[in-house]
Design a protein around this motif. Sequence first.
Motif, PDB file in Angstrom:
ATOM      1  N   ALA B 288       0.808  -1.212   0.000  1.00  0.00           N
ATOM      2  CA  ALA B 288       0.000   0.000   0.000  1.00  0.00           C
ATOM      3  C   ALA B 288       0.843   1.265   0.000  1.00  0.00           C
ATOM      4  O   ALA B 288       1.895   1.331   0.642  1.00  0.00           O
ATOM      5  N   ALA B 289       0.331   2.250  -0.711  1.00  0.00           N
ATOM      6  CA  ALA B 289       0.943   3.571  -0.690  1.00  0.00           C
ATOM      7  C   ALA B 289       0.259   4.412   0.375  1.00  0.00           C
ATOM      8  O   ALA B 289      -0.959   4.425   0.472  1.00  0.00           O
ATOM      9  N   ASN B 290       1.073   5.080   1.164  1.00  0.00           N
ATOM     10  CA  ASN B 290       0.566   6.066   2.104  1.00  0.00           C
ATOM     11  C   ASN B 290       1.047   7.406   1.551  1.00  0.00           C
ATOM     12  O   ASN B 290       2.251   7.650   1.478  1.00  0.00           O
ATOM     13  N   ILE B 291       0.102   8.219   1.104  1.00  0.00           N
ATOM     14  CA  ILE B 291       0.448   9.425   0.347  1.00  0.00           C
ATOM     15  C   ILE B 291       0.290  10.659   1.232  1.00  0.00           C
ATOM     16  O   ILE B 291      -0.799  10.898   1.762  1.00  0.00           O
ATOM     17  N   VAL B 292       1.364  11.411   1.380  1.00  0.00           N
ATOM     18  CA  VAL B 292       1.297  12.584   2.255  1.00  0.00           C
ATOM     19  C   VAL B 292       1.524  13.855   1.445  1.00  0.00           C
ATOM     20  O   VAL B 292       2.569  14.015   0.809  1.00  0.00           O
ATOM     21  N   PHE B 293       0.539  14.733   1.471  1.00  0.00           N
ATOM     22  CA  PHE B 293       0.665  16.033   0.808  1.00  0.00           C
ATOM     23  C   PHE B 293       1.212  17.060   1.800  1.00  0.00           C
ATOM     24  O   PHE B 293       1.065  16.913   3.013  1.00  0.00           O
ATOM     25  N   ALA B 294       1.800  18.097   1.234  1.00  0.00           N
ATOM     26  CA  ALA B 294       2.425  19.111   2.090  1.00  0.00           C
ATOM     27  C   ALA B 294       1.394  19.818   2.959  1.00  0.00           C
ATOM     28  O   ALA B 294       1.728  20.339   4.021  1.00  0.00           O
ATOM     29  N   ASP B 295       0.142  19.827   2.528  1.00  0.00           N
ATOM     30  CA  ASP B 295      -0.874  20.532   3.318  1.00  0.00           C
ATOM     31  C   ASP B 295      -1.502  19.624   4.380  1.00  0.00           C
ATOM     32  O   ASP B 295      -2.475  19.994   5.019  1.00  0.00           O
ATOM     33  N   ALA B 296      -0.944  18.445   4.565  1.00  0.00           N
ATOM     34  CA  ALA B 296      -1.531  17.485   5.508  1.00  0.00           C
ATOM     35  C   ALA B 296      -1.326  17.933   6.946  1.00  0.00           C
ATOM     36  O   ALA B 296      -0.430  18.733   7.234  1.00  0.00           O
ATOM     37  N   PRO B 297      -2.129  17.434   7.851  1.00  0.00           N
ATOM     38  CA  PRO B 297      -1.808  17.579   9.275  1.00  0.00           C
ATOM     39  C   PRO B 297      -0.571  16.732   9.553  1.00  0.00           C
ATOM     40  O   PRO B 297      -0.671  15.525   9.786  1.00  0.00           O
ATOM     41  N   ILE B 298       0.588  17.375   9.485  1.00  0.00           N
ATOM     42  CA  ILE B 298       1.844  16.635   9.368  1.00  0.00           C
ATOM     43  C   ILE B 298       2.127  15.728  10.558  1.00  0.00           C
ATOM     44  O   ILE B 298       2.485  14.567  10.400  1.00  0.00           O
ATOM     45  N   ASP B 299       1.976  16.273  11.764  1.00  0.00           N
ATOM     46  CA  ASP B 299       2.333  15.447  12.922  1.00  0.00           C
ATOM     47  C   ASP B 299       1.417  14.232  13.054  1.00  0.00           C
ATOM     48  O   ASP B 299       1.845  13.157  13.456  1.00  0.00           O
ATOM     49  N   GLN B 300       0.157  14.403  12.676  1.00  0.00           N
ATOM     50  CA  GLN B 300      -0.750  13.259  12.704  1.00  0.00           C
ATOM     51  C   GLN B 300      -0.430  12.300  11.566  1.00  0.00           C
ATOM     52  O   GLN B 300      -0.562  11.080  11.703  1.00  0.00           O
ATOM     53  N   LEU B 325       5.792  10.907  -0.540  1.00  0.00           N
ATOM     54  CA  LEU B 325       5.821  12.244   0.047  1.00  0.00           C
ATOM     55  C   LEU B 325       5.854  13.300  -1.042  1.00  0.00           C
ATOM     56  O   LEU B 325       6.644  13.184  -1.995  1.00  0.00           O
ATOM     57  N   GLU B 326       5.032  14.319  -0.893  1.00  0.00           N
ATOM     58  CA  GLU B 326       5.136  15.455  -1.801  1.00  0.00           C
ATOM     59  C   GLU B 326       6.521  16.060  -1.589  1.00  0.00           C
ATOM     60  O   GLU B 326       6.967  16.219  -0.445  1.00  0.00           O
ATOM     61  N   ARG B 426       5.377  14.909  -7.195  1.00  0.00           N
ATOM     62  CA  ARG B 426       5.203  16.364  -7.326  1.00  0.00           C
ATOM     63  C   ARG B 426       3.754  16.789  -7.509  1.00  0.00           C
ATOM     64  O   ARG B 426       3.354  17.846  -7.073  1.00  0.00           O
ATOM     65  N   THR B 427       2.965  15.957  -8.192  1.00  0.00           N
ATOM     66  CA  THR B 427       1.577  16.348  -8.442  1.00  0.00           C
ATOM     67  C   THR B 427       0.637  15.235  -8.011  1.00  0.00           C
ATOM     68  O   THR B 427       1.055  14.089  -7.830  1.00  0.00           O
ATOM     69  N   ASP B 428      -0.634  15.578  -7.894  1.00  0.00           N
ATOM     70  CA  ASP B 428      -1.641  14.588  -7.520  1.00  0.00           C
ATOM     71  C   ASP B 428      -1.626  13.425  -8.509  1.00  0.00           C
ATOM     72  O   ASP B 428      -1.699  12.253  -8.119  1.00  0.00           O
ATOM     73  N   ALA B 429      -1.518  13.768  -9.796  1.00  0.00           N
ATOM     74  CA  ALA B 429      -1.570  12.729 -10.821  1.00  0.00           C
ATOM     75  C   ALA B 429      -0.391  11.774 -10.684  1.00  0.00           C
ATOM     76  O   ALA B 429      -0.538  10.558 -10.826  1.00  0.00           O
ATOM     77  N   GLU B 430       0.772  12.334 -10.380  1.00  0.00           N
ATOM     78  CA  GLU B 430       1.947  11.484 -10.213  1.00  0.00           C
ATOM     79  C   GLU B 430       1.779  10.572  -8.989  1.00  0.00           C
ATOM     80  O   GLU B 430       2.161   9.402  -9.015  1.00  0.00           O
ATOM     81  N   ALA B 431       1.185  11.120  -7.951  1.00  0.00           N
ATOM     82  CA  ALA B 431       0.953  10.313  -6.740  1.00  0.00           C
ATOM     83  C   ALA B 431       0.036   9.139  -7.052  1.00  0.00           C
ATOM     84  O   ALA B 431       0.298   8.003  -6.652  1.00  0.00           O
TER      85      ALA B 431
END
Lengths: 312, 504, 311
Positions: B288-300, B325-326, B426-431
């Motif tokens: 599984a991929a766990n995808i984290v965007f820069a705008d995420a609640p990072i610590d959570q 990771l973005e 880098r982008t949503d599509a790439e993720a």
Amino acid sequence: MQSTHGGGSPALSGMLAPLEPSPPVDRIAAEERAQSLAKRSIKKSAKVAGLRLAIQMMDLTTLEGSDSRGKVSALCMKARSPSPGDHGIPSCAAVCVYPNLVPIAKEALAGSSVKVASVATAFPSGLSALSVRLDDTRRAVDAGADEIDMVIDRGAFLSGEHARVADEIAAVKEACGDAHLKVILETGELGSYDNVRRASDLAMYSGADFIKTSTGKIQPAATPPVTLVMLEAIRDFYFATGRRIGMKPAGGIRTAKQALHYLVLVKETLGDAWLHPDLFRLGASTLLNDVLMQLKKEESGAYQGDEYFTKD
Amino acid sequence: MTIKLVEEKALMGQDRRRAERRLDFGHAWDYAPAPEGTDHVRLASRYDLFIDGRFEPPGAGRYFETINPATEARLAEVADADERDVDRAVAAARRAYDQVWARMAPLERGKYIYRIARVIQERARELAVVESLDGGKPIKESRDFDVPTAAAHFFYYAGWADKLRYAFPGHAVRPLGVAGQVIPWNFPLLMAAWKIAPALACGNTVVLKPAETTPLTALLLAEIIQEADLPPGVVNIITGAGKTGAALVGHPGVDKVAFTGSTAVGKHIQRALAGTGKRMTMELGGKAANIVFADAPIDQAVEGVISGIFFNQGHVCCAGSRLLLEEGVHDTFVRKLRDRMATLRVGDPLDKNTDVGAINSKMQLEKIRELVASGEEEGAERFSAPCELPERGYFFAPTIFTGVAQSHRIAREEIFGPVLSVLTFRTDAEAVEKANNTFYGLSAGVWSNKGARLFKMASQLEAGVVWGNTYNKFDPSSPFGGYKESGFGREGGRQGLAAYLVVE
Amino acid sequence: MTQRRQVGSDRRRPAAELEPSEQLGVAGPARLGVKKTWKLFLGGAFVRSESGRYLVTADGNDNYPHASRKDARDAVKAAQGALSGWAGRSGYNRGQILYRLAEVMEGRREELMESLERGGASAARSEVDAAIDRAVSHAGWCDKLQSLLASSNPVAGPHFGFSIPEPIGVVAIAAPDRPTLLGLVGSICPVIVSGNVAVVVVSESDPRTTLVFAECLATSDMPGGVVNLLTGPRQELLTPLAKHMAVRALDLWNVAGELAVSLERDAADNVKRVSRREADESAWFDAERGAALTGIERFVETKTVWHPMGA
């Protein structure tokens, strides 16, 4: 309504570094993490060491309208020597009182390591004119307070006037001189962890030495997840600036078990450097006796009765 | 020019100072050992096969040992079932199906299942300890997750027994017959519950084979089933290795095969059953991929990534084993991950403060080591948590690899251990493209504060479960199962009933 | 061969209906009928088999393509290309396209009937009617199946969880031999309503109706590649499809014996979902069962999504 975390940087005077937007906080996941840390099993030697640490980190507090010379003197005695006759028990970190009682506390604590902390800035609402609040601060410092616990103007914060809040903190910091500044966010009135995080960032970037959850006058006061969010803000600030800011949960911490839970949060979020009274305090008025009872229980193996501990 | 140089020097100084900032997770205040008590646990030295309501010795009289992977100490010996034993078990299940279970009033069936749920709750502590002893998982997980969720599964499906006609409106439903169920070693009791509860609720009878390294809680469950007075033969539990499992799924008297395990074995079973007309459900592997965007609640998100890969030592088919990771958040996030890994407590599974327990078996430990070595050889950068591992037992330090490429083995193969591969996008599509670029499709995680993005991503990810701003959440009411080579069929929820019914 | 071609598209018209000039024509009809070339329908286009091979219909009247493994591969490729577009459309839009297909079929009733060579006019009529109705019935499923197959999951915790049906992807269908048209429409519709795309190996014994149906597809707003039709020997085409790693499911009608075993075995290579059913000709005419939700549910994946609730 202005976003409290994404809305760009207010132009602030006296700010230590440019303030980035604060990261969002997910309520459920933050609470889950705090809850999972509450499950740490702290037994035997860890419990004894933790409780002794908790005493050393305690800001023994009395902030009642009925506070008097006698009450404050007694509290100071308790802070100096929490368990008379038991020399193994360390002193508390500080005594926290209203500004007019600072001279009493200063006198009672002379020659000890216990600091005098004073709430100031029109505690607990913080709604007087800035000049009044600054004056309040200067008086407390002049009277000998080592530490100032200020409150932010929550109304200003919640209406989006973040720059004003930041400027006021910076002004109080200036008024503190050499005294350490603890900034009370009154998290129980902020409404969200996003706001807690934003207010923490504002306070730290405006010169706070400590950030503190609550006045103790508003429910909820300190909670583990609020504390966790603030500790995480401190962590990010440290990596961004190199400055270590202290943390003080206050209000509602009544049991030894709760105190240990807060220490667990500190240990696993910020590590060893923060497990020290210079960087972590527990603001409490009734916690000390429970901690003493638990320590006695660990020593003797028997559960304790509260009549055996002094009520001050 | 000079000014620029000065500025650069200042910047370099700043970088150096930045690099010096670190958190110290040392020994200022250590937790004392907090072992869970084991005095309430009574393990027999030998366990027989549970067939037709009784514990019976295996026909050939062969037994094998099950050990504690944290100490390598022998816990008990259990029967090694051969074809004849499988035959007896299937025959018992068939009799129970024909004579009792399929004919029973549905509510009565449900009441038996409720009883099982209750006894599991009563014996929760014992089950948790045995689960940790036999499988190596931390007691806090077996206590707070495995056992309560197992009980919840029985509770949930018990209630379906008399409501099946509402599950598929407009269609008559009937049970399939005898279900042969083969389960893995990562969640032994919970997987038994996932398999047995819906099968029984739908009116089927069961022959279940637990994994050979973790048979004990299934055998305790057999005791519980006796305690609940379930009619003999409704549930039969037989122990053994792959041969026993093959005999069970291939048995002509089995109408339905439910398998949870590796994709390789799943394919083997699917192949073996070609043309037999047996119904199948397959819960297989994942990456599984766990995808984290820069705008995420990072610590959570850090917490979610940590629990996503280190929960149950990473022995989780839906483990978030690829972290996407973005780019902008990569360095910060990896630093936070490392700090967090420093606080993971690896060791005695029975210690209440242990976060990561023992690897389930020597074989699995070797597989993890082999794949980690391949990651190093292929040039990814390894970081392992600075923890002391016990001298005895099978342990592996939580590990992350950065600088991983899609083509690396550690980004493609299921490691089934505490090893995370970190990639960037880098982008949503790439993720989405990277996340879907695998033959697995069991689960995915997305971390972003932007709801619109989250729903879009969720719809584009080829995965049976998508966790948004959370990870590794399970509930009996929530269907679970894979896309692509992660298997087919669902377990949990109304959808999970379909696997055990003929819907006419 | 030449002889057959002369009859051309007029093959079912009795001599009495022919124009006098045609009857009288000593040197052949006054006007030579234009024959249709039977082709494969791949990616929305009519193409010859890349193999160049052809087969002859049972009545000997027509040639049709003997699709090859490579045609099967091309069909999968075309289907893959159409998947995200088709799956990404709203159910409402897919429903409109399927309804449009029914409209076009209705407009070509006569031609569809003619293409069904067995059973006489009334049997052909009832099959065409049933096939059109089957398409209409499924048109209505497109924007409803999700409400019935989805669930809001009452999880014990502060999370919102829901499960929704999603397409599996490329589904290879072995359409039943009989009824040719109804079996084709009746096997394709339940697969594509949810957003899947199909590669169909059509009736081996009567492939002609496939072309007319393909023309309906081609003129009905159905995006190219959503339905791809292959004519040729079942075994020869199903085997590469069962082995194809981009095909995610097999829908096998009336496939039995050794072929069933080998297809199911091959399907395991990428854990294909296999649905293998037997249905006699009359069963297809059961309108209720033919459009049952359970037939659609076989070809969806359930996706479960979790999210915390709490700001």
